[in-house]
Design a protein around this motif. Structure first.
Motif, PDB file in Angstrom:
ATOM      1  N   ALA A   1       0.832  -1.205   0.000  1.00  0.00           N
ATOM      2  CA  ALA A   1       0.000   0.000   0.000  1.00  0.00           C
ATOM      3  C   ALA A   1       0.861   1.247   0.000  1.00  0.00           C
ATOM      4  N   GLN A   2       0.752   2.022  -1.059  1.00  0.00           N
ATOM      5  CA  GLN A   2       1.354   3.354  -1.138  1.00  0.00           C
ATOM      6  C   GLN A   2       0.244   4.349  -1.446  1.00  0.00           C
ATOM      7  N   GLU A   3       0.261   5.467  -0.758  1.00  0.00           N
ATOM      8  CA  GLU A   3      -0.822   6.456  -0.870  1.00  0.00           C
ATOM      9  C   GLU A   3      -0.325   7.704  -1.603  1.00  0.00           C
ATOM     10  N   PRO A   4      -0.709   7.889  -2.860  1.00  0.00           N
ATOM     11  CA  PRO A   4      -0.333   9.123  -3.568  1.00  0.00           C
ATOM     12  C   PRO A   4      -0.891  10.346  -2.841  1.00  0.00           C
ATOM     13  N   THR A   5      -0.044  11.331  -2.604  1.00  0.00           N
ATOM     14  CA  THR A   5      -0.403  12.483  -1.782  1.00  0.00           C
ATOM     15  C   THR A   5      -0.003  13.769  -2.492  1.00  0.00           C
ATOM     16  N   VAL A   6      -0.852  14.788  -2.363  1.00  0.00           N
ATOM     17  CA  VAL A   6      -0.543  16.117  -2.893  1.00  0.00           C
ATOM     18  C   VAL A   6      -0.731  17.120  -1.755  1.00  0.00           C
ATOM     19  N   ASP A   7       0.378  17.707  -1.275  1.00  0.00           N
ATOM     20  CA  ASP A   7       0.341  18.639  -0.150  1.00  0.00           C
ATOM     21  C   ASP A   7       0.790  20.023  -0.600  1.00  0.00           C
ATOM     22  N   GLN A   8       0.200  21.057   0.008  1.00  0.00           N
ATOM     23  CA  GLN A   8       0.636  22.423  -0.258  1.00  0.00           C
ATOM     24  C   GLN A   8       1.853  22.728   0.610  1.00  0.00           C
ATOM     25  N   ILE A   9       2.931  23.200  -0.017  1.00  0.00           N
ATOM     26  CA  ILE A   9       4.150  23.512   0.733  1.00  0.00           C
ATOM     27  C   ILE A   9       4.478  25.002   0.721  1.00  0.00           C
ATOM     28  N   ILE A  10       3.956  25.742  -0.252  1.00  0.00           N
ATOM     29  CA  ILE A  10       4.152  27.195  -0.322  1.00  0.00           C
ATOM     30  C   ILE A  10       2.843  27.843  -0.760  1.00  0.00           C
ATOM     31  N   PRO A  11       2.361  28.887  -0.048  1.00  0.00           N
ATOM     32  CA  PRO A  11       2.797  29.319   1.278  1.00  0.00           C
ATOM     33  C   PRO A  11       2.345  28.345   2.354  1.00  0.00           C
TER      34      PRO A  11
END
Length: 294
Positions: A185-195
């Motif tokens: 199990a690998q979970e593709p993730t999209v996180d905001q880093i800026i700002p």
């Protein structure tokens, strides 16, 4: 119908492939232990640093003197997706899942009327992104010579991303990677880093951050030092998670390939034995018929 010689050659070829996939599975399993340990070791530091920065961000009043990495540009029109993928294949749907998550995020932003561009880390995402978003790849960091992710490389990526932000090339940056959960199990993730997103009030209360704290120097000076490091740490964590996810996916894919090769060998062996038995039977019939004719 294939001849006996052709079947024998094909069985030998599949057996050779099976040896290769089995060896690749063992190599991936050996590398996975270290990669998983590195990923798990980096999580507490990156999570805590992110919490500290978010907590500090929630305490200051954004103004002209505030660091741009927290104040932003005052707009949310131009978005950059930093897409971290692998450089190699033979890992099942590992790279495909990361690209699909990034595409989903990009399509949602485009549907809202935003402009989207991509900064690629690794090679495998480029063909797909280039096909679906022509002209929207603004940069790429080559990781083909990188055996194991290092913090120095994460700093180099972060420095280039921050430089592009400071020069006004985008307003918001997102980081797309694969969050390693287990071998299967690998979970593709999209996180905001800026700002940086300030911590919510309930999150601050839950973590105990609502207590009275005095800072020396003040919060804005601390943020000015921590914010670039936070971007680098989050990218470094993504690289570590990606490496563990890649080896986990490759081990699973090679295990499945080895099993499939074994099944194919069994089917080809049965077909070979049947044709061989049929040939022997035909020869016996011809011999007996000839003897009876005499």
């Amino acid at each position: 119908m294939a001849s006996l010689k052709a079947l024998k050659i094909r069985i030998g070829s599949v057996k050779s492939t099976q040896k290769i996939t089995k060896a690749m599975k063992m190599v991936a399993a050996a590398k996975l232990r270290r990669a998983q340990s590195n990923a798990e070791s980096g999580r507490p530091y990156s999570a805590r640093l992110s919490d500290v920065v978010s907590s500090l961000a929630s305490r200051i009043t954004v103004g002209p003197q505030s660091p741009r990495l927290i104040a932003g540009t005052g707009a949310e029109q131009r978005h950059l997706i930093v897409l971290a993928s692998g450089d190699r294949g033979l890992a099942g749907a590992f790279n495909t899942n990361i690209v699909r998550a990034a595409r989903r995020a990009a399509d949602e932003l485009i549907a809202q009327g935003r402009q989207v561009s991509f900064y690629l880390v690794g090679r495998k995402a480029r063909p797909v992104i280039g096909r679906f978003y022509p002209g929207q790849i603004v940069g790429q960091f080559d990781t083909s010579e990188m055996k194991n992710p290092s913090y120095a490389e994460a700093q180099a990526i972060a420095a280039e991303i921050i430089e592009r932000f400071e020069s006004g090339q985008f307003d918001v940056a997102h980081l797309a990677y694969s969050n390693f959960r287990s071998v299967l199990a690998q979970e593709p993730t999209v996180d905001q880093i800026i700002p940086v997103r300030p911590a919510a009030a309930n999150d601050s209360a839950a973590s105990g951050a609502s207590a009275a704290v005095e800072y020396e120097p003040d919060e804005e000076d601390i943020l000015a030092a921590l914010l670039p490091r936070n971007v680098a740490v989050q990218i470094y964590r993504a690289l570590l998670e990606n490496q563990a996810g890649f080896y986990g996916s490759q081990m699973t894919a090679m295990d499945n390939a080895t099993r499939n090769a074994g099944d194919m060998i069994n089917r080809l062996s049965i077909q070979y034995n049947r044709q061989r038995q049929a040939a022997i039977t035909t020869e016996l019939v011809e011999i007996i018929s000839g003897a009876e004719a005499l």
